[in-house]
Design a protein around this motif. Sequence first.
Motif, PDB file in Angstrom:
ATOM      1  N   PRO A 336      84.831  36.361  13.220  1.00  0.00           N
ATOM      2  CA  PRO A 336      83.929  36.273  14.578  1.00  0.00           C
ATOM      3  C   PRO A 336      84.136  37.364  15.330  1.00  0.00           C
ATOM      4  O   PRO A 336      83.421  38.872  16.174  1.00  0.00           O
ATOM      5  CB  PRO A 336      83.265  35.488  15.179  1.00  0.00           C
ATOM      6  N   ALA A 337      85.410  37.441  16.095  1.00  0.00           N
ATOM      7  CA  ALA A 337      85.744  38.132  17.186  1.00  0.00           C
ATOM      8  C   ALA A 337      85.945  39.975  16.392  1.00  0.00           C
ATOM      9  O   ALA A 337      85.216  40.426  16.785  1.00  0.00           O
ATOM     10  CB  ALA A 337      86.777  38.428  17.385  1.00  0.00           C
ATOM     11  N   ALA A 340      82.496  41.174  15.424  1.00  0.00           N
ATOM     12  CA  ALA A 340      81.505  41.371  17.169  1.00  0.00           C
ATOM     13  C   ALA A 340      82.120  42.713  17.201  1.00  0.00           C
ATOM     14  O   ALA A 340      81.376  43.779  17.853  1.00  0.00           O
ATOM     15  CB  ALA A 340      82.070  40.451  18.328  1.00  0.00           C
ATOM     16  N   GLU A 343      80.668  46.062  15.046  1.00  0.00           N
ATOM     17  CA  GLU A 343      78.755  45.612  15.412  1.00  0.00           C
ATOM     18  C   GLU A 343      78.839  46.757  16.551  1.00  0.00           C
ATOM     19  O   GLU A 343      77.695  47.229  16.365  1.00  0.00           O
ATOM     20  CB  GLU A 343      77.675  44.048  15.520  1.00  0.00           C
ATOM     21  N   ALA A 344      79.126  46.135  17.148  1.00  0.00           N
ATOM     22  CA  ALA A 344      79.564  46.699  18.896  1.00  0.00           C
ATOM     23  C   ALA A 344      79.388  48.185  18.291  1.00  0.00           C
ATOM     24  O   ALA A 344      79.156  49.410  18.543  1.00  0.00           O
ATOM     25  CB  ALA A 344      80.485  46.507  19.408  1.00  0.00           C
ATOM     26  N   ALA A 366      81.598  43.723  22.785  1.00  0.00           N
ATOM     27  CA  ALA A 366      81.684  43.043  21.605  1.00  0.00           C
ATOM     28  C   ALA A 366      81.397  41.646  22.999  1.00  0.00           C
ATOM     29  O   ALA A 366      81.001  40.363  21.663  1.00  0.00           O
ATOM     30  CB  ALA A 366      83.185  42.893  21.086  1.00  0.00           C
ATOM     31  N   ASP A 368      78.626  40.214  23.973  1.00  0.00           N
ATOM     32  CA  ASP A 368      77.205  39.503  23.620  1.00  0.00           C
ATOM     33  C   ASP A 368      77.505  39.050  21.956  1.00  0.00           C
ATOM     34  O   ASP A 368      76.005  38.991  21.859  1.00  0.00           O
ATOM     35  CB  ASP A 368      76.143  39.882  23.906  1.00  0.00           C
ATOM     36  N   TYR A 369      77.698  39.652  21.402  1.00  0.00           N
ATOM     37  CA  TYR A 369      77.902  40.002  19.369  1.00  0.00           C
ATOM     38  C   TYR A 369      78.387  38.737  19.222  1.00  0.00           C
ATOM     39  O   TYR A 369      77.889  38.345  17.646  1.00  0.00           O
ATOM     40  CB  TYR A 369      78.410  40.836  18.889  1.00  0.00           C
ATOM     41  N   LEU A 370      78.705  37.692  19.725  1.00  0.00           N
ATOM     42  CA  LEU A 370      78.875  36.409  19.782  1.00  0.00           C
ATOM     43  C   LEU A 370      78.737  34.924  19.989  1.00  0.00           C
ATOM     44  O   LEU A 370      78.046  34.948  20.751  1.00  0.00           O
ATOM     45  CB  LEU A 370      80.430  36.266  20.136  1.00  0.00           C
ATOM     46  N   THR A 371      77.858  34.420  19.204  1.00  0.00           N
ATOM     47  CA  THR A 371      77.563  32.898  19.950  1.00  0.00           C
ATOM     48  C   THR A 371      78.228  32.476  20.534  1.00  0.00           C
ATOM     49  O   THR A 371      79.238  32.082  20.815  1.00  0.00           O
ATOM     50  CB  THR A 371      77.207  32.223  18.230  1.00  0.00           C
ATOM     51  N   ASP A 374      81.383  30.572  19.266  1.00  0.00           N
ATOM     52  CA  ASP A 374      82.414  31.882  19.490  1.00  0.00           C
ATOM     53  C   ASP A 374      83.167  31.946  19.922  1.00  0.00           C
ATOM     54  O   ASP A 374      84.237  32.398  20.169  1.00  0.00           O
ATOM     55  CB  ASP A 374      81.758  32.780  17.762  1.00  0.00           C
ATOM     56  N   TYR A 375      82.344  32.561  21.057  1.00  0.00           N
ATOM     57  CA  TYR A 375      82.535  32.746  22.193  1.00  0.00           C
ATOM     58  C   TYR A 375      83.534  32.011  23.183  1.00  0.00           C
ATOM     59  O   TYR A 375      84.715  31.970  23.549  1.00  0.00           O
ATOM     60  CB  TYR A 375      81.780  33.440  23.609  1.00  0.00           C
TER      61      TYR A 375
END
Length: 928
Positions: A336-337, A340, A343-344, A366, A368-371, A374-375
């Motif tokens: 996930p990290a 993210a 995607e950023a 990155a 706010d690209y994580l749920t 996941d954050y």
Amino acid sequence: MHDEHDGQDAALTELRKVLKAAMACMRLNQTDLATRAGLGRTTVSEALSPGKPAPSSQTVAALARALQLPVGELLELQRSAAEGTERGMRPVPGRPISEWDPHDLEVHPAGPGNAVPGPGRPGARAMPGYVRREHDRVLAELVKEAAAGHSRAVVLVGSSSTGKTRACWEAVQPLTAQGWRLWHPFDPTRAQDALEDLPRVWPRTVVWLNEAQHYLGDRTAGEQIAAAVHQLLMSEECGPVLVLGTLWPEYAARYTALPAPGAEDPHSRVRELLAGRMLTVPEAFDAPALTAATALAEDGDRLWADALSRAGADGRLTQDHAGAPELLNRYRHATPAAAAVLEAAMDARRLGVGLHLPQEFLTDAAADYLTDTDYDQLTDDWAEQAFAELAALVHGKQAPLRRTTPRTRRRPPAPPQAVDSPAQSAAGPVFRLADYLEQHGRTHRKRLCPPASFWHAAHAHLTDPNILNNLTREAENRQRLQWAHSLRERAADHGSTDALSYLALKREEAGDRAGAEALAQQAADHGSTEALFRLAALREEAGDRAGAEALAQQAADHGSTDALYYVAMLRKEAGDRAGAEVFYRQAADRGNTDALTSLAMMWEEAGDRAGAEVFYRQAADHGNANALFHLAMRRKDAGDREGAEALAQQAADHGSTEALFYLAALRKEAGDQGGAEALYRQVADRGNTDALTSLAALREEAGDREGAEALARQVADHGSTDALFYLAELREEAGDQGGAEALAWQVADHGSTYALFRLAALRERAGDQGGAEALARQVADHGSTDALFYLAELRKEAGDQGGAEALYRHVADHGNIDALFHLALKREKAGDRAGAEVFYRQAADHGNIDALTRLAEMREEAGDREGAEALAQQAADHGTVGMFPVAERSGIFTRLWPYGLDPDGTPTSPWRASVSIERNRHLPPGTV
């Protein structure tokens, strides 16, 4: 232009003197020396010829050995000559093709990355054997023509990793033996290097414009580079040269798209350059290419064998070589990290951030690209692990996100310039996103608005004013108005004249004149007087002449004559002739020859022809040859034909080709066909292909069809199909439909089907619907539905709604989503709102954002605010349609969200600009 003393004098002269003396002692001619040295005779001839570039070190070493001269001493002279050390001048752009490594020219590496030793470098990666396809045959013909002495240019268009750059590299190999050079402009930036050094390119040079969007799409220099390339191709002194470029299809589409009526045309010169010079590289190998690749694999080429084992079924072999499938798999299966961060990076590139992405920016972006889950599971070293994961190589070739080091500038420092602040080096490491993932992001994330952490990170970590301006525009297009304001202020803080000018105008509109002037002065201090100029115009329109004049004078003090000229025009429009003359004279005193022409026109309008002629002649003496031309046209309008011809001839003598055209037209009107033709030839001799078009028309009208076609083909060979197109229309109007079609297909062979569209339209208007549709369908069968679309429009205008809809459906079936949108419009106008919504939805599903916006408006009109907001947000998140921001196409966005949207799509609370700096995390600073 190419005098030997331009940077190479003493060392090169001495080198050639020593070589020629040794030849004389050994009684060798150039042919004998070439044989002894194992070199081509052309290479030897150029090594000894004044006015040619310094020979390569390999050539000098071979000549020294053949002439029994000390190799070391001659190589020292060669190095001094090549580097221009005698006068500290820059060397001629480029170096021999043989000295280039293809990977330095951005040919994608392939295979596991095993190094093979090479001259002047620790090692080079092996490349798979080359498979020639149809586009290679076309390239080969162009290279042959260049080798024969004709300047040529071609831009290969294809998606990422389809083999465009490798095709160019393979194509130029035959030029190596003829001593051709290759120049790849990239330092300090691609666009700047190209713009500065294109005029210095020598004959027999390959100009390498890989990823041509970095040159032709540059917001500041793209049009100038296109013009410089065109001039290089047209110049006999510089030729022959070969210009090779590559483009992704979306860039090619953007640069060649015609602007909407009344809209700006930012790529007009680029479009002209690309016309007839684009060559498509297919996504996949066809059957013959697959057979050739299989044969190479069977002969022991492991790179092809591996690629065929993975991608043989769909034929996307070059993408496999470049690692594209694995790159995509790495993204899809990333932690996930890491996903993210990727995607950023994708969003950063598609929204206009540069190639080199700072690590600090990506790390902060990155979040706010994580749920939330996941954050919460992130460890203290999550960022380090994510970047390490993304740096791992794919098949030993590429990484999804690799650390990179921007090249160090190696030129003498230039004097400071008053322009936008240059890009500042990022503090800390910077990374580059893999090309394939960048393209994947542009395609699959184009409808998504980045989250708040992205905008916050951009505001916190990016300092390049041009990048900040890009992000400002993207935020504004997506109705993220609060962030757009904050990013614009940050751009202004870093010297962006665009941002300063915009903020100055906003202050003026708000009544803060002092603040507006202060910001405009800052912009002027950074080299742009646009803000002062526009403020002056606003003050003048508001009736504040004194304020307008003061601002115009300030702009003039910073070097702008446009402000003085503009105020003069306003005075004239207001009836203040004396005041206008004062400002025109001031502008003329500062070198604005248009001001002299305007003064002349004022005097002529007042009836003082003698006084007017004085100003026209002054303008001509200052280099404005068209001033005399305008005077000539006025004389003709007044009935003084003889005086008009005399003045037009004077204008032509001052260098005006427009005046020569005018004279030719006057001769033609008078029935002097021979005189007209002679004048058109004079214009053609100055490099103007329009004159050849006019000559072709004269020949056609005189009944010399063979001569007309020969001239038209000359024009086409110079990159313009206008003459062939014009002849086709003349043949059609004369009733020769077969001849018209033959010429129109010739135009199509040069890359443009517009002539066929026009023939179809002419037949439609003549009542020959069957002939028009048959021709349009032929064009469609060759891959273009535009002709059918055009016919549908004509049918609609003629009231044949049924025929129009049938054609629209046919076009839509071939993938033209604009046809779906037009079908929806037709249904809506006919009162069939339900049917209209169906077609709007289909068009929207295919990517037509105008259709999505219209659906939102229809929901709003029906009182369904919630449905309208959902659809409008989808359109806003997309940002732009072609050249136009979505928000500029409909007022629904302002009605729904007067303060804009937050990045997550919720309406922004009321806010206003403030001088305070509010540093709340993920909230735009500087607003309350």
